[in-house]
Design a protein around this motif. Structure first.
Motif, mmCIF file in Angstrom:
data_model
loop_
_atom_site.group_PDB
_atom_site.id
_atom_site.type_symbol
_atom_site.label_atom_id
_atom_site.label_comp_id
_atom_site.label_asym_id
_atom_site.label_seq_id
_atom_site.Cartn_x
_atom_site.Cartn_y
_atom_site.Cartn_z
ATOM 1 N N PRO A 71 0.791 -1.237 0.000
ATOM 2 C CA PRO A 71 0.000 0.000 0.000
ATOM 3 C C PRO A 71 0.820 1.281 0.000
ATOM 4 O O PRO A 71 0.419 2.266 -0.611
ATOM 5 C CB PRO A 71 -0.804 -0.105 1.306
ATOM 6 N N ASP A 72 1.966 1.277 0.696
ATOM 7 C CA ASP A 72 2.759 2.502 0.803
ATOM 8 C C ASP A 72 3.637 2.739 -0.419
ATOM 9 O O ASP A 72 4.423 3.690 -0.445
ATOM 10 C CB ASP A 72 3.610 2.485 2.080
ATOM 11 N N HIS A 73 3.504 1.898 -1.442
ATOM 12 C CA HIS A 73 4.300 2.063 -2.666
ATOM 13 C C HIS A 73 3.432 2.229 -3.907
ATOM 14 O O HIS A 73 3.918 2.705 -4.930
ATOM 15 C CB HIS A 73 5.269 0.879 -2.824
ATOM 16 N N ILE A 74 2.153 1.840 -3.797
ATOM 17 C CA ILE A 74 1.231 1.976 -4.937
ATOM 18 C C ILE A 74 0.031 2.864 -4.601
ATOM 19 O O ILE A 74 -0.831 3.079 -5.441
ATOM 20 C CB ILE A 74 0.701 0.600 -5.403
ATOM 21 N N SER A 174 14.573 0.105 -2.089
ATOM 22 C CA SER A 174 13.167 -0.046 -1.704
ATOM 23 C C SER A 174 13.081 -0.618 -0.290
ATOM 24 O O SER A 174 13.703 -0.080 0.623
ATOM 25 C CB SER A 174 12.414 -0.907 -2.721
ATOM 26 N N ASP A 175 12.387 -1.755 -0.097
ATOM 27 C CA ASP A 175 12.203 -2.286 1.267
ATOM 28 C C ASP A 175 13.045 -3.544 1.534
ATOM 29 O O ASP A 175 12.675 -4.396 2.337
ATOM 30 C CB ASP A 175 10.722 -2.595 1.513
ATOM 31 N N VAL A 176 14.190 -3.647 0.871
ATOM 32 C CA VAL A 176 15.121 -4.749 1.175
ATOM 33 C C VAL A 176 15.511 -4.685 2.656
ATOM 34 O O VAL A 176 15.685 -5.702 3.321
ATOM 35 C CB VAL A 176 16.380 -4.653 0.268
ATOM 36 N N PHE A 220 13.620 3.436 1.451
ATOM 37 C CA PHE A 220 12.387 4.221 1.525
ATOM 38 C C PHE A 220 11.839 4.431 2.935
ATOM 39 O O PHE A 220 11.015 5.308 3.138
ATOM 40 C CB PHE A 220 11.306 3.572 0.662
ATOM 41 N N HIS A 221 12.239 3.623 3.900
ATOM 42 C CA HIS A 221 11.696 3.798 5.247
ATOM 43 C C HIS A 221 12.742 4.224 6.275
ATOM 44 O O HIS A 221 12.480 4.214 7.472
ATOM 45 C CB HIS A 221 10.998 2.515 5.707
ATOM 46 N N PHE A 222 13.934 4.585 5.800
ATOM 47 C CA PHE A 222 14.957 5.084 6.712
ATOM 48 C C PHE A 222 14.675 6.557 7.021
ATOM 49 O O PHE A 222 13.931 7.221 6.302
ATOM 50 C CB PHE A 222 16.352 4.941 6.071
HETATM 51 ZN ZN LIG Z 1 7.270 -0.018 2.269
#
Ligand SMILES: [Zn+2]
Length: 246
Positions: A71-74, A174-176, A220-222
């Motif tokens: 959801p937080d990417h699309i 991304s979210d790796v 993306f979440h740092f």
């Molecule tokens: Zn994410």
């Protein structure tokens, strides 16, 4: 470990996650990587006003790259009426990712506690882009200077990006990894990670590349702006946030 990262384990360790998107101006193309988390929580839904502040209208975006289907990417693919937010954009997504979310596989395989939210966003935001979608099924250049990198695990077909310009490299992971703590403990995975063993293998591959190439890394979440470098430390790596604003 939590205290070292300013998280207090005595309290319920609250972590406020940024939802960062990326714009790449290649000179020829204006590329948006991920479309944000519209409606997912307080402070979301600001992508269009942030783009406008940079002088970018939605019609100016000619390419949208979706790293994965969460959801937080699309969440910004469509507006509240379900209309396309970026009507002129060619969209790219890894084929396994698209198939997972659109074939019934997600419905069959996702954990119950996240299923409804994730499927709700996928159903609203993925089918409308079908007519302008290019699926990526191998590591290759999507556009000159933008390379698709397979990064499965967090989701079945997550895609990282290698962006090169003038001899410099940006690795958009991304979210790796979801928190800098994951660099030091790459064996720690998140409840939302789909395939934990694959998460670890992907981290080894991508973080080794980041450290070896001394690439600028975007996660993306740092903590915002999510930019830094990855250096080897003990069994894993360490995050060095970048002072540089790009
Ligand atoms: Zn994410």
């Amino acid at each position: 470990m939590l205290r070292q990262h300013n998280l207090q384990p005595e309290q319920w360790p609250e972590w406020v996650s940024p939802y960062i998107c990326l714009v790449i101006n290649t000179g020829e193309h204006l590329v948006l990587v991920d479309t944000g988390a519209d409606g997912l929580g307080p402070g979301t839904g600001k992508l269009l006003q942030n783009l406008k502040a940079e002088g970018i209208e939605p019609e100016d975006i000619d390419t949208v790259i979706l790293t994965h289907g969460h959801p937080d990417h699309i969440g910004g693919n469509t507006d509240s009426e379900g209309r396309l937010t970026f009507p002129h954009a060619r969209c790219f997504m890894w084929k396994d990712e698209w198939d997972f979310w659109t074939s019934g596989q997600a419905e069959a395989e996702l954990d119950e506690h996240v299923k409804e939210v994730l499927l709700g966003y996928a159903r609203k935001n993925l089918p409308p882009i079908h007519g302008q979608l290019d699926l990526v099924d191998r590591e290759s250049e999507i556009l000159p200077g933008i390379e698709a990198i397979a990064a499965p695990g967090h989701t079945p077909g997550q895609m990282a990006l290698g962006v090169s310009s003038g001899g410099e490299q940006l690795l958009c992971v991304s979210d790796v990894v979801l928190h800098p703590i994951h660099l030091e403990r790459p064996d720690w995975y998140a409840a939302i990670d789909f395939a934990p063993e694959q998460v670890q293998a992907t981290r080894q591959r991508i973080l080794t590349r980041a450290a070896t190439d001394n690439a600028l890394v975007l996660a993306f979440h740092f903590p915002f702006p999510g930019l830094g470098r990855v250096v080897p430390k003990a069994e894993g790596w360490q995050w060095q946030p970048s002072e540089r604003v790009v």
